[in-house]
Design a protein around this motif. Structure first.
Motif, mmCIF file in Angstrom:
data_model
loop_
_atom_site.group_PDB
_atom_site.id
_atom_site.type_symbol
_atom_site.label_atom_id
_atom_site.label_comp_id
_atom_site.label_asym_id
_atom_site.label_seq_id
_atom_site.Cartn_x
_atom_site.Cartn_y
_atom_site.Cartn_z
ATOM 1 N N ARG A 74 0.639 -1.160 -0.045
ATOM 2 C CA ARG A 74 -0.019 -0.003 0.035
ATOM 3 C C ARG A 74 0.847 1.395 0.043
ATOM 4 N N VAL A 75 2.066 1.237 0.583
ATOM 5 C CA VAL A 75 2.871 2.332 0.685
ATOM 6 C C VAL A 75 3.395 2.704 -0.595
ATOM 7 N N VAL A 76 3.802 1.396 -1.430
ATOM 8 C CA VAL A 76 4.381 1.725 -2.658
ATOM 9 C C VAL A 76 3.399 2.136 -3.590
ATOM 10 N N GLU A 77 2.248 1.466 -3.733
ATOM 11 C CA GLU A 77 1.138 1.870 -4.449
ATOM 12 C C GLU A 77 0.548 3.284 -4.461
ATOM 13 N N ASN A 78 0.582 3.689 -3.008
ATOM 14 C CA ASN A 78 0.124 5.365 -2.776
ATOM 15 C C ASN A 78 0.941 6.335 -2.960
ATOM 16 N N CYS A 79 2.119 5.978 -3.253
ATOM 17 C CA CYS A 79 3.076 6.931 -3.516
ATOM 18 C C CYS A 79 2.530 7.934 -4.455
ATOM 19 N N SER A 80 2.306 9.425 -4.380
ATOM 20 C CA SER A 80 1.580 10.116 -5.223
ATOM 21 C C SER A 80 2.331 10.169 -6.585
ATOM 22 N N THR A 81 3.759 10.094 -6.454
ATOM 23 C CA THR A 81 4.575 10.320 -7.802
ATOM 24 C C THR A 81 4.243 8.893 -8.896
ATOM 25 N N HIS A 82 4.316 7.865 -8.055
ATOM 26 C CA HIS A 82 4.031 6.536 -8.874
ATOM 27 C C HIS A 82 2.652 6.669 -9.188
ATOM 28 N N ARG A 83 1.704 6.946 -8.396
ATOM 29 C CA ARG A 83 0.377 7.160 -8.884
ATOM 30 C C ARG A 83 -0.077 7.926 -9.967
ATOM 31 N N ASN A 84 0.665 8.970 -10.136
ATOM 32 C CA ASN A 84 0.508 10.167 -10.966
ATOM 33 C C ASN A 84 1.039 9.480 -12.206
ATOM 34 N N GLN A 85 1.983 8.899 -12.340
ATOM 35 C CA GLN A 85 2.753 8.047 -13.463
ATOM 36 C C GLN A 85 1.857 6.879 -14.095
ATOM 37 N N ARG A 86 1.495 6.390 -13.327
ATOM 38 C CA ARG A 86 0.621 5.257 -13.624
ATOM 39 C C ARG A 86 -0.790 5.683 -14.160
ATOM 40 N N ASP A 87 -1.523 6.645 -13.734
ATOM 41 C CA ASP A 87 -2.492 7.402 -14.223
ATOM 42 C C ASP A 87 -2.244 8.127 -15.540
ATOM 43 N N ALA A 88 -1.131 8.596 -15.719
ATOM 44 C CA ALA A 88 -0.464 9.307 -17.249
ATOM 45 C C ALA A 88 -0.515 8.224 -18.169
ATOM 46 N N ASP A 89 0.065 6.965 -17.666
ATOM 47 C CA ASP A 89 0.312 5.882 -18.493
ATOM 48 C C ASP A 89 -1.202 5.298 -18.905
ATOM 49 N N HIS A 90 -1.916 5.188 -17.931
ATOM 50 C CA HIS A 90 -3.465 4.789 -18.119
ATOM 51 C C HIS A 90 -4.142 5.919 -19.301
ATOM 52 N N ASP A 91 -4.111 7.094 -19.068
ATOM 53 C CA ASP A 91 -4.717 8.000 -19.925
ATOM 54 C C ASP A 91 -4.074 7.850 -21.198
ATOM 55 N N ALA A 92 -2.727 7.474 -21.285
ATOM 56 C CA ALA A 92 -2.403 7.495 -22.624
ATOM 57 C C ALA A 92 -2.710 6.540 -23.279
ATOM 58 N N LYS A 93 -3.081 5.342 -22.788
ATOM 59 C CA LYS A 93 -3.587 4.001 -23.479
ATOM 60 C C LYS A 93 -5.139 4.299 -23.880
ATOM 61 N N GLU A 94 -5.704 5.247 -23.256
ATOM 62 C CA GLU A 94 -7.273 5.497 -23.850
ATOM 63 C C GLU A 94 -7.493 6.451 -25.025
#
Length: 91
Positions: free
Chosen positions: A71-91
């Motif tokens: 949870r600590v790893v997944e909730n890191c805001s920088t990691h989360r922002n990168q994951r969201d950007a990757d998800h948005d790029a795929k859409e």
């Protein structure tokens, strides 16, 4: 040099997950088995005070401790922002 394996398999899997996301693991310390350190040095990172998390050697419930580490790893805001950007790029 590779690090020693954690004695609890659930926690070892969580540590491999953290390493896969670039987190650094230091073994040893005063009261813990080791610590994980966030790889991002981002000013807006939510995990500013949580960038260092202790890894217990014999937690009461290894499964819960492993989930907390993930949870600590997944909730890191920088990691989360990168994951969201990757998800948005795929859409």
């Amino acid at each position: 040099m590779s690090r020693p394996t954690h004695p609890k398999k659930e926690i070892e899997e969580a540590l491999r997950h953290a390493e896969g996301h670039g987190w650094r693991i230091d073994v040893g310390g005063s009261h813990a088995w080791g610590r994980i350190y966030c790889p991002f040095k981002d000013v807006e990172c939510r995990c500013g005070e949580f960038c260092i998390t202790s890894i217990w050697s014999t937690p009461k419930n290894p499964g819960n401790h492993a989930r907390a580490l993930r949870r600590v790893v997944e909730n890191c805001s920088t990691h989360r922002n990168q994951r969201d950007a990757d998800h948005d790029a795929k859409e």
